[in-house]
Design an enzyme around this catalytic site. Structure first.
Site, PDB file in Angstrom:
ATOM      1  N   ASN A 137      19.036  -8.222  13.158  1.00 19.28           N
ATOM      2  CA  ASN A 137      19.104  -6.826  12.694  1.00 19.28           C
ATOM      3  C   ASN A 137      19.566  -6.778  11.243  1.00 19.28           C
ATOM      4  O   ASN A 137      20.715  -7.122  10.959  1.00 19.28           O
ATOM      5  CB  ASN A 137      20.061  -6.033  13.580  1.00 19.28           C
ATOM      6  CG  ASN A 137      19.468  -5.818  14.954  1.00 19.28           C
ATOM      7  OD1 ASN A 137      19.381  -6.754  15.741  1.00 19.28           O
ATOM      8  ND2 ASN A 137      19.032  -4.623  15.231  1.00 19.28           N
ATOM      9  N   GLY A 151       6.695   1.743   2.216  1.00 20.42           N
ATOM     10  CA  GLY A 151       7.490   1.298   1.064  1.00 20.42           C
ATOM     11  C   GLY A 151       7.494   2.345  -0.040  1.00 20.42           C
ATOM     12  O   GLY A 151       6.698   3.292  -0.022  1.00 20.42           O
ATOM     13  N   TYR A 199       5.082  -5.284  19.696  1.00 19.54           N
ATOM     14  CA  TYR A 199       5.542  -5.717  18.366  1.00 19.54           C
ATOM     15  C   TYR A 199       5.970  -7.184  18.425  1.00 19.54           C
ATOM     16  O   TYR A 199       5.543  -8.015  17.620  1.00 19.54           O
ATOM     17  CB  TYR A 199       6.700  -4.816  17.928  1.00 19.54           C
ATOM     18  CG  TYR A 199       7.421  -5.272  16.675  1.00 19.54           C
ATOM     19  CD1 TYR A 199       6.894  -5.031  15.414  1.00 19.54           C
ATOM     20  CD2 TYR A 199       8.641  -5.953  16.764  1.00 19.54           C
ATOM     21  CE1 TYR A 199       7.566  -5.447  14.271  1.00 19.54           C
ATOM     22  CE2 TYR A 199       9.319  -6.366  15.625  1.00 19.54           C
ATOM     23  CZ  TYR A 199       8.771  -6.114  14.385  1.00 19.54           C
ATOM     24  OH  TYR A 199       9.435  -6.538  13.261  1.00 19.54           O
ATOM     25  N   ALA A 229       4.571  -7.648   4.736  1.00 21.13           N
ATOM     26  CA  ALA A 229       3.915  -6.374   5.079  1.00 21.13           C
ATOM     27  C   ALA A 229       3.627  -6.350   6.568  1.00 21.13           C
ATOM     28  O   ALA A 229       3.210  -7.351   7.150  1.00 21.13           O
ATOM     29  CB  ALA A 229       2.611  -6.236   4.288  1.00 21.13           C
ATOM     30  N   ASP A 255       0.837  -1.217   0.000  1.00 20.11           N
ATOM     31  CA  ASP A 255       0.000   0.000   0.000  1.00 20.11           C
ATOM     32  C   ASP A 255       0.869   1.264   0.000  1.00 20.11           C
ATOM     33  O   ASP A 255       0.336   2.369   0.076  1.00 20.11           O
ATOM     34  CB  ASP A 255      -0.972   0.002   1.193  1.00 20.11           C
ATOM     35  CG  ASP A 255      -0.263   0.109   2.539  1.00 20.11           C
ATOM     36  OD1 ASP A 255       0.988   0.086   2.572  1.00 20.11           O
ATOM     37  OD2 ASP A 255      -0.969   0.222   3.563  1.00 20.11           O
ATOM     38  N   VAL A 300      20.235   1.024  12.955  1.00 20.24           N
ATOM     39  CA  VAL A 300      21.269   1.989  13.338  1.00 20.24           C
ATOM     40  C   VAL A 300      22.268   2.211  12.189  1.00 20.24           C
ATOM     41  O   VAL A 300      22.719   3.340  11.969  1.00 20.24           O
ATOM     42  CB  VAL A 300      21.969   1.526  14.645  1.00 20.24           C
ATOM     43  CG1 VAL A 300      22.735   0.226  14.441  1.00 20.24           C
ATOM     44  CG2 VAL A 300      22.900   2.587  15.168  1.00 20.24           C
ATOM     45  N   GLY A 337      14.536   0.425  28.276  1.00 16.85           N
ATOM     46  CA  GLY A 337      14.067  -0.864  27.748  1.00 16.85           C
ATOM     47  C   GLY A 337      14.912  -1.433  26.622  1.00 16.85           C
ATOM     48  O   GLY A 337      14.581  -2.482  26.074  1.00 16.85           O
TER      49      GLY A 337
HETATM   50  N1  LIG Z   1      14.155  -4.522   9.029  1.00 19.86           N
HETATM   51  C1  LIG Z   1      14.449  -5.330  10.043  1.00 19.86           C
HETATM   52  O1  LIG Z   1      15.556  -5.254  10.644  1.00 19.86           O
HETATM   53  C2  LIG Z   1      13.456  -6.392  10.463  1.00 19.86           C
HETATM   54  C3  LIG Z   1      13.797  -7.249  11.533  1.00 19.86           C
HETATM   55  C4  LIG Z   1      12.890  -8.218  11.920  1.00 19.86           C
HETATM   56  C5  LIG Z   1      11.677  -8.357  11.257  1.00 19.86           C
HETATM   57  N2  LIG Z   1      11.357  -7.523  10.230  1.00 19.86           N
HETATM   58  C6  LIG Z   1      10.061  -7.704   9.555  1.00 19.86           C
HETATM   59  O2  LIG Z   1      10.288  -7.808   8.162  1.00 19.86           O
HETATM   60  C7  LIG Z   1       9.164  -7.268   7.452  1.00 19.86           C
HETATM   61  C8  LIG Z   1       9.647  -6.250   6.438  1.00 19.86           C
HETATM   62  O3  LIG Z   1      10.278  -5.184   7.137  1.00 19.86           O
HETATM   63  P1  LIG Z   1      11.044  -3.990   6.392  1.00 19.86           P
HETATM   64  O4  LIG Z   1      12.186  -3.626   7.232  1.00 19.86           O
HETATM   65  O5  LIG Z   1      11.207  -4.332   4.970  1.00 19.86           O
HETATM   66  O6  LIG Z   1       9.973  -2.816   6.557  1.00 19.86           O
HETATM   67  P2  LIG Z   1       9.327  -1.846   5.454  1.00 19.86           P
HETATM   68  O7  LIG Z   1       8.502  -0.853   6.208  1.00 19.86           O
HETATM   69  O8  LIG Z   1      10.357  -1.352   4.535  1.00 19.86           O
HETATM   70  O9  LIG Z   1       8.386  -2.872   4.683  1.00 19.86           O
HETATM   71  C9  LIG Z   1       7.049  -3.157   5.053  1.00 19.86           C
HETATM   72  C10 LIG Z   1       6.208  -2.942   3.813  1.00 19.86           C
HETATM   73  O10 LIG Z   1       4.856  -3.314   4.082  1.00 19.86           O
HETATM   74  C11 LIG Z   1       4.012  -2.343   3.462  1.00 19.86           C
HETATM   75  N3  LIG Z   1       2.725  -2.376   4.167  1.00 19.86           N
HETATM   76  C12 LIG Z   1       2.493  -2.048   5.451  1.00 19.86           C
HETATM   77  N4  LIG Z   1       1.173  -2.201   5.734  1.00 19.86           N
HETATM   78  C13 LIG Z   1       0.592  -2.669   4.591  1.00 19.86           C
HETATM   79  C14 LIG Z   1      -0.739  -3.010   4.244  1.00 19.86           C
HETATM   80  N5  LIG Z   1      -1.740  -2.928   5.136  1.00 19.86           N
HETATM   81  N6  LIG Z   1      -0.987  -3.452   2.977  1.00 19.86           N
HETATM   82  C15 LIG Z   1       0.015  -3.534   2.070  1.00 19.86           C
HETATM   83  N7  LIG Z   1       1.297  -3.206   2.343  1.00 19.86           N
HETATM   84  C16 LIG Z   1       1.570  -2.777   3.586  1.00 19.86           C
HETATM   85  C17 LIG Z   1       4.760  -1.036   3.598  1.00 19.86           C
HETATM   86  O11 LIG Z   1       4.354  -0.029   2.669  1.00 19.86           O
HETATM   87  C18 LIG Z   1       6.198  -1.494   3.341  1.00 19.86           C
HETATM   88  O12 LIG Z   1       6.535  -1.434   1.969  1.00 19.86           O
HETATM   89  C19 LIG Z   1       8.224  -6.687   8.496  1.00 19.86           C
HETATM   90  O13 LIG Z   1       7.185  -7.618   8.750  1.00 19.86           O
HETATM   91  C20 LIG Z   1       9.112  -6.534   9.722  1.00 19.86           C
HETATM   92  O14 LIG Z   1       8.372  -6.598  10.920  1.00 19.86           O
HETATM   93  C21 LIG Z   1      12.221  -6.539   9.813  1.00 19.86           C
END
Ligand SMILES: NC(=O)c1ccc[n+]([C@@H]2O[C@H](COP(=O)([O-])OP(=O)(O)OC[C@H]3O[C@@H](n4cnc5c(N)ncnc54)[C@H](O)[C@@H]3O)[C@@H](O)[C@H]2O)c1
Length: 329
Positions: free
Chosen positions: A178, A39, A149, A82, A35, A193, A278
Protein backbone atom coordinates in the site's frame (compact mmCIF):
# COMPACT_ATOMS: atom_id res chain seq x y z
CA UNK A 1 29.68 7.71 -18.05
CA UNK A 2 26.63 7.77 -20.32
CA UNK A 3 23.34 8.73 -18.59
CA UNK A 4 20.83 5.85 -18.64
CA UNK A 5 17.80 6.56 -20.84
CA UNK A 6 14.53 5.47 -19.23
CA UNK A 7 11.04 5.43 -20.73
CA UNK A 8 8.34 5.69 -18.04
CA UNK A 9 4.72 4.81 -18.86
CA UNK A 10 2.10 6.40 -16.60
CA UNK A 11 4.59 9.20 -15.91
CA UNK A 12 2.01 11.79 -14.85
CA UNK A 13 0.46 9.53 -12.22
CA UNK A 14 1.13 9.21 -8.51
CA UNK A 15 3.97 6.66 -8.65
CA UNK A 16 5.06 7.68 -12.15
CA UNK A 17 5.75 11.32 -11.37
CA UNK A 18 7.80 10.48 -8.27
CA UNK A 19 9.69 7.88 -10.30
CA UNK A 20 10.48 10.49 -12.95
CA UNK A 21 11.75 12.89 -10.25
CA UNK A 22 13.90 10.13 -8.74
CA UNK A 23 15.40 9.16 -12.11
CA UNK A 24 16.20 12.79 -12.96
CA UNK A 25 17.86 13.25 -9.56
CA UNK A 26 20.12 10.32 -10.47
CA UNK A 27 21.19 11.93 -13.75
CA UNK A 28 19.04 9.80 -16.08
CA UNK A 29 17.48 11.01 -19.32
CA UNK A 30 13.76 10.36 -19.05
CA UNK A 31 10.88 10.20 -21.49
CA UNK A 32 7.47 10.09 -19.82
CA UNK A 33 4.32 8.98 -21.61
CA UNK A 34 0.82 9.33 -20.24
CA UNK A 35 -2.68 9.81 -21.66
CA UNK A 36 -3.69 11.87 -18.59
CA UNK A 37 -6.72 9.63 -17.99
CA UNK A 38 -6.04 9.66 -14.24
CA UNK A 39 -2.64 11.37 -14.14
CA UNK A 40 -2.11 15.11 -14.02
CA UNK A 41 0.47 17.33 -15.69
CA UNK A 42 0.91 19.29 -12.48
CA UNK A 43 2.53 16.19 -10.97
CA UNK A 44 5.39 16.73 -13.42
CA UNK A 45 5.96 20.38 -12.51
CA UNK A 46 9.47 19.68 -11.16
CA UNK A 47 10.42 17.37 -14.00
CA UNK A 48 9.42 19.78 -16.75
CA UNK A 49 12.16 22.17 -15.59
CA UNK A 50 14.80 19.59 -16.49
CA UNK A 51 16.41 19.53 -19.94
CA UNK A 52 16.80 15.76 -19.46
CA UNK A 53 13.00 15.21 -19.42
CA UNK A 54 10.55 14.89 -22.28
CA UNK A 55 6.82 14.30 -21.96
CA UNK A 56 4.55 12.75 -24.58
CA UNK A 57 0.78 12.69 -24.16
CA UNK A 58 -0.38 9.45 -25.77
CA UNK A 59 -2.36 6.27 -25.19
CA UNK A 60 0.20 3.48 -24.88
CA UNK A 61 -2.30 0.94 -26.19
CA UNK A 62 -2.32 2.71 -29.56
CA UNK A 63 -1.02 0.27 -32.21
CA UNK A 64 2.39 1.88 -32.74
CA UNK A 65 2.72 4.32 -29.81
CA UNK A 66 5.31 2.40 -27.80
CA UNK A 67 7.30 1.29 -30.85
CA UNK A 68 7.44 4.90 -32.08
CA UNK A 69 8.62 6.09 -28.66
CA UNK A 70 11.31 3.40 -28.52
CA UNK A 71 12.37 4.28 -32.06
CA UNK A 72 12.78 7.97 -31.27
CA UNK A 73 14.11 7.79 -27.69
CA UNK A 74 16.13 4.53 -27.76
CA UNK A 75 15.67 3.77 -24.05
CA UNK A 76 17.92 1.45 -22.06
CA UNK A 77 14.97 0.43 -19.90
CA UNK A 78 11.20 0.86 -19.68
CA UNK A 79 9.41 1.31 -16.36
CA UNK A 80 5.81 0.28 -17.05
CA UNK A 81 3.45 1.92 -14.57
CA UNK A 82 0.47 2.92 -16.74
CA UNK A 83 -2.58 0.88 -15.91
CA UNK A 84 -6.07 0.72 -14.49
CA UNK A 85 -5.48 1.12 -10.77
CA UNK A 86 -9.02 0.83 -9.46
CA UNK A 87 -9.70 -2.73 -8.29
CA UNK A 88 -13.45 -2.03 -8.33
CA UNK A 89 -13.47 -0.62 -11.87
CA UNK A 90 -11.35 -3.55 -13.06
CA UNK A 91 -14.04 -5.89 -11.72
CA UNK A 92 -16.82 -3.88 -13.38
CA UNK A 93 -15.04 -3.46 -16.72
CA UNK A 94 -13.01 -6.62 -17.37
CA UNK A 95 -12.31 -5.63 -20.97
CA UNK A 96 -10.74 -2.35 -19.88
CA UNK A 97 -8.80 -4.18 -17.17
CA UNK A 98 -7.44 -6.56 -19.80
CA UNK A 99 -6.49 -3.74 -22.19
CA UNK A 100 -4.75 -1.56 -19.61
CA UNK A 101 -3.30 -4.18 -17.26
CA UNK A 102 -2.41 -7.09 -19.59
CA UNK A 103 -2.42 -6.00 -23.24
CA UNK A 104 -0.40 -2.87 -22.43
CA UNK A 105 2.31 -5.10 -20.92
CA UNK A 106 2.41 -7.19 -24.10
CA UNK A 107 2.83 -3.98 -26.13
CA UNK A 108 5.64 -2.81 -23.82
CA UNK A 109 7.40 -6.17 -24.09
CA UNK A 110 7.05 -6.27 -27.86
CA UNK A 111 8.26 -2.69 -28.33
CA UNK A 112 11.24 -3.49 -26.09
CA UNK A 113 12.02 -6.68 -27.99
CA UNK A 114 11.85 -5.08 -31.41
CA UNK A 115 14.07 -2.14 -30.37
CA UNK A 116 16.65 -3.99 -28.29
CA UNK A 117 15.53 -2.50 -24.96
CA UNK A 118 17.03 -4.93 -22.48
CA UNK A 119 15.29 -4.14 -19.21
CA UNK A 120 11.60 -3.87 -18.29
CA UNK A 121 10.44 -2.94 -14.79
CA UNK A 122 6.78 -3.68 -14.18
CA UNK A 123 4.39 -2.28 -11.55
CA UNK A 124 2.81 -5.39 -10.10
CA UNK A 125 0.85 -5.51 -6.88
CA UNK A 126 0.39 -7.34 -3.59
CA UNK A 127 -3.09 -8.09 -5.03
CA UNK A 128 -1.54 -11.12 -6.77
CA UNK A 129 -1.44 -12.88 -3.36
CA UNK A 130 -5.21 -12.64 -2.87
CA UNK A 131 -6.26 -13.36 0.69
CA UNK A 132 -3.39 -15.70 1.57
CA UNK A 133 -3.26 -16.45 5.31
CA UNK A 134 0.54 -16.90 5.60
CA UNK A 135 1.90 -13.52 6.67
CA UNK A 136 4.23 -11.90 5.91
CA UNK A 137 3.61 -12.62 2.24
CA UNK A 138 6.73 -13.91 0.50
CA UNK A 139 7.32 -14.31 -3.22
CA UNK A 140 7.59 -18.11 -2.75
CA UNK A 141 3.83 -18.26 -2.02
CA UNK A 142 1.78 -19.48 -4.98
CA UNK A 143 -0.21 -16.43 -6.12
CA UNK A 144 -3.99 -16.81 -5.94
CA UNK A 145 -5.48 -13.42 -6.76
CA UNK A 146 -9.13 -12.92 -5.81
CA UNK A 147 -9.80 -9.91 -8.08
CA UNK A 148 -9.58 -9.40 -11.83
CA UNK A 149 -7.09 -6.62 -11.11
CA UNK A 150 -4.81 -9.06 -9.24
CA UNK A 151 -5.29 -11.66 -11.98
CA UNK A 152 -4.25 -9.14 -14.65
CA UNK A 153 -1.13 -8.17 -12.68
CA UNK A 154 -0.24 -11.86 -12.32
CA UNK A 155 -0.82 -12.45 -16.05
CA UNK A 156 1.53 -9.57 -16.86
CA UNK A 157 4.19 -11.01 -14.58
CA UNK A 158 3.93 -14.37 -16.35
CA UNK A 159 4.06 -12.71 -19.76
CA UNK A 160 7.23 -10.86 -18.85
CA UNK A 161 8.82 -14.02 -17.44
CA UNK A 162 8.00 -15.62 -20.81
CA UNK A 163 9.74 -12.80 -22.72
CA UNK A 164 12.76 -13.15 -20.42
CA UNK A 165 12.98 -16.88 -21.08
CA UNK A 166 12.32 -16.67 -24.81
CA UNK A 167 14.41 -13.63 -25.69
CA UNK A 168 16.86 -13.15 -22.82
CA UNK A 169 15.23 -9.89 -21.78
CA UNK A 170 15.77 -8.57 -18.26
CA UNK A 171 12.46 -8.28 -16.46
CA UNK A 172 11.88 -7.05 -12.92
CA UNK A 173 8.33 -7.27 -11.53
CA UNK A 174 7.82 -5.24 -8.38
CA UNK A 175 4.85 -6.12 -6.17
CA UNK A 176 4.02 -2.86 -4.45
CA UNK A 177 2.10 -3.00 -1.19
CA UNK A 178 0.00 0.00 0.00
CA UNK A 179 1.65 3.16 -1.22
CA UNK A 180 1.06 6.54 0.40
CA UNK A 181 2.37 10.05 -0.14
CA UNK A 182 1.83 13.29 -2.00
CA UNK A 183 0.06 13.40 -5.39
CA UNK A 184 -2.17 10.37 -4.80
CA UNK A 185 -5.57 11.40 -6.09
CA UNK A 186 -7.87 11.54 -3.02
CA UNK A 187 -10.93 12.22 -5.18
CA UNK A 188 -10.94 8.62 -6.28
CA UNK A 189 -13.00 6.49 -3.86
CA UNK A 190 -10.52 3.68 -4.51
CA UNK A 191 -7.50 5.72 -3.59
CA UNK A 192 -5.27 4.82 -0.66
CA UNK A 193 -6.93 5.23 2.74
CA UNK A 194 -4.23 7.64 3.94
CA UNK A 195 -4.82 10.06 1.09
CA UNK A 196 -8.59 9.89 1.61
CA UNK A 197 -8.18 10.56 5.36
CA UNK A 198 -5.83 13.47 4.62
CA UNK A 199 -8.28 15.06 2.19
CA UNK A 200 -11.30 14.63 4.48
CA UNK A 201 -9.53 15.84 7.62
CA UNK A 202 -8.11 18.90 5.92
CA UNK A 203 -11.62 19.73 4.61
CA UNK A 204 -13.11 19.26 8.11
CA UNK A 205 -15.31 16.40 6.90
CA UNK A 206 -15.92 13.10 8.73
CA UNK A 207 -14.18 9.98 7.43
CA UNK A 208 -15.83 6.60 7.16
CA UNK A 209 -14.07 3.54 8.52
CA UNK A 210 -15.35 0.28 7.08
CA UNK A 211 -15.34 -2.40 9.76
CA UNK A 212 -13.81 -1.97 13.21
CA UNK A 213 -10.56 -0.38 12.05
CA UNK A 214 -8.55 -3.40 13.20
CA UNK A 215 -7.42 -4.15 9.66
CA UNK A 216 -3.69 -3.88 9.00
CA UNK A 217 -1.72 -2.87 5.92
CA UNK A 218 1.91 -2.63 4.93
CA UNK A 219 2.15 1.06 4.02
CA UNK A 220 5.19 2.15 2.05
CA UNK A 221 6.12 5.70 1.11
CA UNK A 222 5.95 6.63 -2.55
CA UNK A 223 9.49 8.02 -2.21
CA UNK A 224 10.73 4.52 -1.38
CA UNK A 225 8.74 3.01 -4.25
CA UNK A 226 10.22 5.53 -6.69
CA UNK A 227 13.70 4.65 -5.44
CA UNK A 228 12.98 0.92 -5.90
CA UNK A 229 11.87 1.60 -9.48
CA UNK A 230 15.03 3.58 -10.23
CA UNK A 231 17.27 0.88 -8.75
CA UNK A 232 15.46 -1.85 -10.70
CA UNK A 233 15.85 0.10 -13.95
CA UNK A 234 19.45 1.19 -13.65
CA UNK A 235 21.47 -1.21 -11.48
CA UNK A 236 22.82 -4.65 -12.36
CA UNK A 237 20.15 -7.14 -11.19
CA UNK A 238 19.93 -10.92 -11.60
CA UNK A 239 16.84 -11.26 -13.79
CA UNK A 240 14.11 -12.28 -14.35
CA UNK A 241 12.93 -11.51 -10.87
CA UNK A 242 9.82 -10.71 -8.87
CA UNK A 243 10.20 -8.76 -5.61
CA UNK A 244 7.86 -7.38 -2.97
CA UNK A 245 8.24 -3.66 -2.38
CA UNK A 246 7.08 -3.24 1.18
CA UNK A 247 8.31 -2.45 4.67
CA UNK A 248 7.43 -5.73 6.40
CA UNK A 249 5.76 -3.73 9.18
CA UNK A 250 1.94 -3.83 9.27
CA UNK A 251 0.08 -0.76 10.67
CA UNK A 252 -3.43 -0.81 12.12
CA UNK A 253 -5.98 1.48 10.53
CA UNK A 254 -7.13 2.68 13.97
CA UNK A 255 -3.63 3.84 14.89
CA UNK A 256 -3.45 5.84 11.67
CA UNK A 257 -6.86 7.32 12.44
CA UNK A 258 -5.57 8.35 15.89
CA UNK A 259 -2.81 10.35 14.24
CA UNK A 260 -5.27 12.27 12.08
CA UNK A 261 -7.56 12.89 15.08
CA UNK A 262 -4.65 14.32 17.05
CA UNK A 263 -3.51 16.56 14.22
CA UNK A 264 -7.07 17.77 13.52
CA UNK A 265 -8.72 17.94 16.98
CA UNK A 266 -11.62 20.05 15.69
CA UNK A 267 -12.61 17.51 13.02
CA UNK A 268 -15.89 15.59 13.35
CA UNK A 269 -15.81 12.06 14.77
CA UNK A 270 -15.33 9.28 12.20
CA UNK A 271 -18.25 7.17 11.07
CA UNK A 272 -18.00 3.41 11.30
CA UNK A 273 -19.74 1.38 8.58
CA UNK A 274 -20.18 -2.31 7.75
CA UNK A 275 -16.97 -3.97 6.51
CA UNK A 276 -16.65 -3.93 2.74
CA UNK A 277 -17.41 -7.28 1.09
CA UNK A 278 -14.28 -9.15 0.12
CA UNK A 279 -11.90 -6.80 1.90
CA UNK A 280 -8.69 -8.45 3.07
CA UNK A 281 -8.28 -7.99 6.86
CA UNK A 282 -4.52 -8.26 7.27
CA UNK A 283 -1.70 -7.72 4.85
CA UNK A 284 2.06 -7.47 5.24
CA UNK A 285 4.88 -8.30 2.91
CA UNK A 286 8.26 -9.90 3.38
CA UNK A 287 10.90 -7.41 2.18
CA UNK A 288 13.90 -9.81 2.24
CA UNK A 289 14.09 -10.69 -1.45
CA UNK A 290 14.13 -7.04 -2.53
CA UNK A 291 17.07 -6.48 -0.19
CA UNK A 292 18.89 -9.56 -1.45
CA UNK A 293 18.32 -9.04 -5.18
CA UNK A 294 17.99 -5.28 -5.60
CA UNK A 295 19.77 -4.04 -2.51
CA UNK A 296 16.52 -2.19 -1.75
CA UNK A 297 15.22 -1.53 1.74
CA UNK A 298 12.43 0.93 2.63
CA UNK A 299 14.08 3.91 4.27
CA UNK A 300 11.33 6.45 4.90
CA UNK A 301 10.31 6.20 8.53
CA UNK A 302 6.53 5.66 8.54
CA UNK A 303 5.89 8.20 11.30
CA UNK A 304 7.99 10.88 9.66
CA UNK A 305 6.56 10.11 6.21
CA UNK A 306 2.99 10.34 7.44
CA UNK A 307 3.72 13.54 9.36
CA UNK A 308 5.27 15.17 6.30
CA UNK A 309 2.32 14.10 4.19
CA UNK A 310 -0.25 15.45 6.67
CA UNK A 311 1.60 18.75 6.94
CA UNK A 312 1.69 19.07 3.17
CA UNK A 313 -1.99 18.23 2.78
CA UNK A 314 -3.50 20.60 5.28
CA UNK A 315 -3.42 22.42 8.60
CA UNK A 316 -2.40 20.36 11.60
CA UNK A 317 -1.27 20.89 15.18
CA UNK A 318 2.26 19.71 14.61
CA UNK A 319 3.42 19.01 18.13
CA UNK A 320 0.59 16.63 18.90
CA UNK A 321 1.07 15.02 15.49
CA UNK A 322 4.64 14.33 16.33
CA UNK A 323 3.84 12.83 19.72
CA UNK A 324 1.22 10.48 18.31
CA UNK A 325 3.33 9.48 15.37
CA UNK A 326 6.21 8.54 17.56
CA UNK A 327 3.78 6.53 19.65
CA UNK A 328 2.56 4.41 16.76
CA UNK A 329 5.84 4.25 14.84
N1 LIG B 1 -0.91 3.15 -5.70
C1 LIG B 1 -0.77 1.95 -5.15
O1 LIG B 1 -0.91 1.77 -3.91
C2 LIG B 1 -0.37 0.78 -6.03
C3 LIG B 1 -0.21 -0.49 -5.42
C4 LIG B 1 0.15 -1.56 -6.22
C5 LIG B 1 0.36 -1.39 -7.58
N2 LIG B 1 0.19 -0.16 -8.16
C6 LIG B 1 0.42 -0.03 -9.60
O2 LIG B 1 1.33 1.03 -9.82
C7 LIG B 1 1.04 1.67 -11.07
C8 LIG B 1 0.90 3.16 -10.87
O3 LIG B 1 -0.20 3.39 -10.00
P1 LIG B 1 -0.57 4.85 -9.43
O4 LIG B 1 -1.07 4.66 -8.07
O5 LIG B 1 0.53 5.78 -9.73
O6 LIG B 1 -1.84 5.19 -10.33
P2 LIG B 1 -2.15 6.49 -11.23
O7 LIG B 1 -3.55 6.32 -11.73
O8 LIG B 1 -1.80 7.71 -10.50
O9 LIG B 1 -1.11 6.27 -12.42
C9 LIG B 1 -1.39 5.53 -13.59
C10 LIG B 1 -1.06 6.43 -14.76
O10 LIG B 1 -1.22 5.72 -15.98
C11 LIG B 1 -1.84 6.59 -16.92
N3 LIG B 1 -2.49 5.75 -17.93
C12 LIG B 1 -3.52 4.91 -17.74
N4 LIG B 1 -3.85 4.32 -18.92
C13 LIG B 1 -2.97 4.80 -19.84
C14 LIG B 1 -2.80 4.58 -21.23
N5 LIG B 1 -3.59 3.72 -21.91
N6 LIG B 1 -1.80 5.24 -21.88
C15 LIG B 1 -1.01 6.11 -21.21
N7 LIG B 1 -1.13 6.36 -19.89
C16 LIG B 1 -2.11 5.72 -19.23
C17 LIG B 1 -2.79 7.43 -16.09
O11 LIG B 1 -3.17 8.66 -16.71
C18 LIG B 1 -1.96 7.66 -14.83
O12 LIG B 1 -1.17 8.83 -14.93
C19 LIG B 1 -0.22 1.01 -11.62
O13 LIG B 1 0.15 0.03 -12.58
C20 LIG B 1 -0.82 0.34 -10.39
O14 LIG B 1 -1.60 -0.78 -10.73
C21 LIG B 1 -0.17 0.93 -7.41
Amino acid sequence: MKSPRILVTGAAGFVGSHTVDQLLSRGCRVMGVDDLSTGRLINLRNATNSPRFRFVRADITGPSTLKDLCESFRPDAIIHLAGLVSVVRAQEEPGLNYRLNVHSTQLVAEAARSHGVKRIVFASSAAVYGDHPDLPLAESIFPQPISLYGTAKRASEELLQGYATAYGMETVCLRYFNIFGPRQDPRSPYSGVISIFAEKYSAGEPVTVFGDGGQTRDFISVFDVARANAIAATRPVATPTICNICTGQPRRLLSILDVFRSTHPEAPEPNFAEPRAGEIRHSAGNPERALERLGFRAEVDFAAGLRAFIEETGPATRDSAHAELVAIG
